[in-house]
Scaffold this motif. Structure first.
Motif, PDB file in Angstrom:
ATOM      1  N   LEU A  18     -42.434 -52.993 -23.105  1.00  0.00           N
ATOM      2  CA  LEU A  18     -43.423 -52.559 -22.254  1.00  0.00           C
ATOM      3  C   LEU A  18     -44.851 -52.454 -23.073  1.00  0.00           C
ATOM      4  N   ILE A  19     -44.536 -51.709 -24.138  1.00  0.00           N
ATOM      5  CA  ILE A  19     -45.805 -51.700 -25.122  1.00  0.00           C
ATOM      6  C   ILE A  19     -46.386 -53.023 -25.602  1.00  0.00           C
ATOM      7  N   GLU A  20     -45.248 -54.090 -25.794  1.00  0.00           N
ATOM      8  CA  GLU A  20     -45.688 -55.392 -26.311  1.00  0.00           C
ATOM      9  C   GLU A  20     -46.736 -56.108 -25.024  1.00  0.00           C
ATOM     10  N   TRP A  21     -45.985 -55.811 -23.653  1.00  0.00           N
ATOM     11  CA  TRP A  21     -46.745 -56.359 -22.414  1.00  0.00           C
ATOM     12  C   TRP A  21     -47.865 -55.627 -22.228  1.00  0.00           C
ATOM     13  N   GLY A  22     -48.379 -54.596 -22.791  1.00  0.00           N
ATOM     14  CA  GLY A  22     -49.520 -54.011 -22.575  1.00  0.00           C
ATOM     15  C   GLY A  22     -49.355 -52.752 -21.698  1.00  0.00           C
ATOM     16  N   PHE A  23     -48.102 -52.265 -21.327  1.00  0.00           N
ATOM     17  CA  PHE A  23     -47.821 -51.194 -20.459  1.00  0.00           C
ATOM     18  C   PHE A  23     -47.693 -49.758 -21.229  1.00  0.00           C
ATOM     19  N   THR A  24     -48.929 -48.980 -21.325  1.00  0.00           N
ATOM     20  CA  THR A  24     -48.651 -47.806 -22.192  1.00  0.00           C
ATOM     21  C   THR A  24     -48.306 -46.618 -21.275  1.00  0.00           C
ATOM     22  N   ASN A  25     -48.407 -46.826 -19.896  1.00  0.00           N
ATOM     23  CA  ASN A  25     -48.409 -45.311 -19.302  1.00  0.00           C
ATOM     24  C   ASN A  25     -46.896 -45.322 -18.613  1.00  0.00           C
ATOM     25  N   HIS A  26     -46.023 -44.923 -19.392  1.00  0.00           N
ATOM     26  CA  HIS A  26     -44.695 -44.722 -19.250  1.00  0.00           C
ATOM     27  C   HIS A  26     -43.923 -43.481 -19.839  1.00  0.00           C
ATOM     28  N   HIS A  27     -42.840 -42.854 -19.342  1.00  0.00           N
ATOM     29  CA  HIS A  27     -42.286 -42.021 -19.803  1.00  0.00           C
ATOM     30  C   HIS A  27     -40.717 -41.858 -19.437  1.00  0.00           C
ATOM     31  N   THR A  28     -39.683 -41.281 -20.362  1.00  0.00           N
ATOM     32  CA  THR A  28     -38.586 -41.142 -19.877  1.00  0.00           C
ATOM     33  C   THR A  28     -37.811 -39.800 -19.647  1.00  0.00           C
ATOM     34  N   GLU A  29     -37.299 -39.509 -18.330  1.00  0.00           N
ATOM     35  CA  GLU A  29     -36.602 -38.449 -18.169  1.00  0.00           C
ATOM     36  C   GLU A  29     -35.182 -38.571 -18.331  1.00  0.00           C
ATOM     37  N   GLU A  30     -34.382 -37.544 -18.493  1.00  0.00           N
ATOM     38  CA  GLU A  30     -32.989 -37.829 -18.698  1.00  0.00           C
ATOM     39  C   GLU A  30     -32.096 -36.579 -17.614  1.00  0.00           C
ATOM     40  N   TYR A  31     -31.366 -37.361 -17.275  1.00  0.00           N
ATOM     41  CA  TYR A  31     -30.540 -36.482 -16.099  1.00  0.00           C
ATOM     42  C   TYR A  31     -28.974 -36.735 -16.345  1.00  0.00           C
ATOM     43  N   GLY A  32     -28.514 -35.826 -17.282  1.00  0.00           N
ATOM     44  CA  GLY A  32     -27.246 -35.878 -17.956  1.00  0.00           C
ATOM     45  C   GLY A  32     -26.878 -37.160 -18.768  1.00  0.00           C
ATOM     46  N   ARG A  33     -26.005 -38.088 -18.321  1.00  0.00           N
ATOM     47  CA  ARG A  33     -25.631 -39.374 -19.043  1.00  0.00           C
ATOM     48  C   ARG A  33     -26.817 -40.407 -18.580  1.00  0.00           C
ATOM     49  N   GLU A  34     -27.448 -40.120 -17.514  1.00  0.00           N
ATOM     50  CA  GLU A  34     -28.557 -41.109 -16.851  1.00  0.00           C
ATOM     51  C   GLU A  34     -29.586 -41.032 -17.609  1.00  0.00           C
ATOM     52  N   LYS A  35     -30.402 -41.925 -17.894  1.00  0.00           N
ATOM     53  CA  LYS A  35     -31.893 -41.889 -18.250  1.00  0.00           C
ATOM     54  C   LYS A  35     -32.612 -42.848 -17.339  1.00  0.00           C
ATOM     55  N   VAL A  36     -33.917 -42.158 -16.943  1.00  0.00           N
ATOM     56  CA  VAL A  36     -34.829 -42.759 -16.207  1.00  0.00           C
ATOM     57  C   VAL A  36     -36.179 -43.226 -16.942  1.00  0.00           C
ATOM     58  N   LEU A  37     -36.515 -44.443 -16.677  1.00  0.00           N
ATOM     59  CA  LEU A  37     -37.804 -44.558 -17.399  1.00  0.00           C
ATOM     60  C   LEU A  37     -38.678 -45.001 -16.166  1.00  0.00           C
ATOM     61  N   ILE A  38     -39.828 -44.119 -16.371  1.00  0.00           N
ATOM     62  CA  ILE A  38     -40.763 -44.112 -15.180  1.00  0.00           C
ATOM     63  C   ILE A  38     -41.908 -44.893 -15.659  1.00  0.00           C
ATOM     64  N   ILE A  39     -42.404 -46.056 -15.113  1.00  0.00           N
ATOM     65  CA  ILE A  39     -43.850 -46.821 -15.279  1.00  0.00           C
ATOM     66  C   ILE A  39     -44.696 -46.664 -14.319  1.00  0.00           C
ATOM     67  N   GLU A  40     -45.748 -45.974 -14.755  1.00  0.00           N
ATOM     68  CA  GLU A  40     -46.876 -45.836 -13.766  1.00  0.00           C
ATOM     69  C   GLU A  40     -47.871 -46.733 -13.611  1.00  0.00           C
ATOM     70  N   PHE A  41     -48.013 -47.210 -12.328  1.00  0.00           N
ATOM     71  CA  PHE A  41     -49.134 -48.182 -12.194  1.00  0.00           C
ATOM     72  C   PHE A  41     -50.546 -47.485 -11.652  1.00  0.00           C
ATOM     73  N   LYS A  42     -50.143 -46.530 -10.790  1.00  0.00           N
ATOM     74  CA  LYS A  42     -51.267 -45.904 -10.191  1.00  0.00           C
ATOM     75  C   LYS A  42     -50.804 -44.506  -9.811  1.00  0.00           C
ATOM     76  N   GLU A  43     -51.625 -43.610  -9.609  1.00  0.00           N
ATOM     77  CA  GLU A  43     -51.411 -42.316  -8.969  1.00  0.00           C
ATOM     78  C   GLU A  43     -50.467 -42.556  -7.681  1.00  0.00           C
ATOM     79  N   ASP A  44     -49.303 -42.092  -7.758  1.00  0.00           N
ATOM     80  CA  ASP A  44     -48.262 -42.292  -6.569  1.00  0.00           C
ATOM     81  C   ASP A  44     -47.736 -43.572  -6.396  1.00  0.00           C
ATOM     82  N   LEU A  45     -47.604 -44.337  -7.596  1.00  0.00           N
ATOM     83  CA  LEU A  45     -46.923 -45.744  -7.685  1.00  0.00           C
ATOM     84  C   LEU A  45     -46.228 -46.106  -8.863  1.00  0.00           C
ATOM     85  N   ALA A  46     -45.024 -46.219  -8.907  1.00  0.00           N
ATOM     86  CA  ALA A  46     -44.567 -46.248 -10.276  1.00  0.00           C
ATOM     87  C   ALA A  46     -43.263 -47.404 -10.075  1.00  0.00           C
TER      88      ALA A  46
END
Length: 101
Positions: A18-46
């Motif tokens: 993502l960083i190589e492709w120019g997407f810097t607005n992202h973060h990861t959340e963890e839910y037990g054994r699951e990880k969710v990568l959230i890539i923000e495009f705009k407010e209320d669109l990910a």
């Protein structure tokens, strides 16, 4: 490779791309054994990328929209860009999983 290590490897590799492709607005959340990568495009669109590995199997799921996975009318024209990134992310995940097996 342990379940958590494979999950982490997938998320780390996609994050690096993502960083190589120019997407810097992202973060990861963890839910037990699951990880969710959230890539923000705009407010209320990910793009949500869920990864959870167990045994030799990894579950990968995608969602698009806001935190309730809904898409507002003003974001419909953004969907082609989101889908294009989803395809790139999916290709990268499949590449990492093939290497991990």
């Amino acid at each position: 490779m342990s379940n958590q290590n494979l999950t982490d490897k997938v998320i780390q590799q996609v994050t690096q791309r993502l960083i190589e492709w120019g997407f810097t607005n992202h973060h990861t959340e963890e839910y037990g054994r699951e990880k969710v990568l959230i890539i923000e495009f705009k407010e209320d669109l990910a793009l949500y990328v869920s990864v959870a590995c167990e045994g030799n199997e990894c579950s990968v799921d995608y969602a698009i929209g806001d935190e309730n996975f809904t898409i507002r009318p003003e974001h419909v024209n953004e969907l082609p860009s989101v889908i294009e990134l989803l395809r790139k992310v999916n290709d990268e995940i499949m590449r990492v999983l093939r290497q991990g097996q």
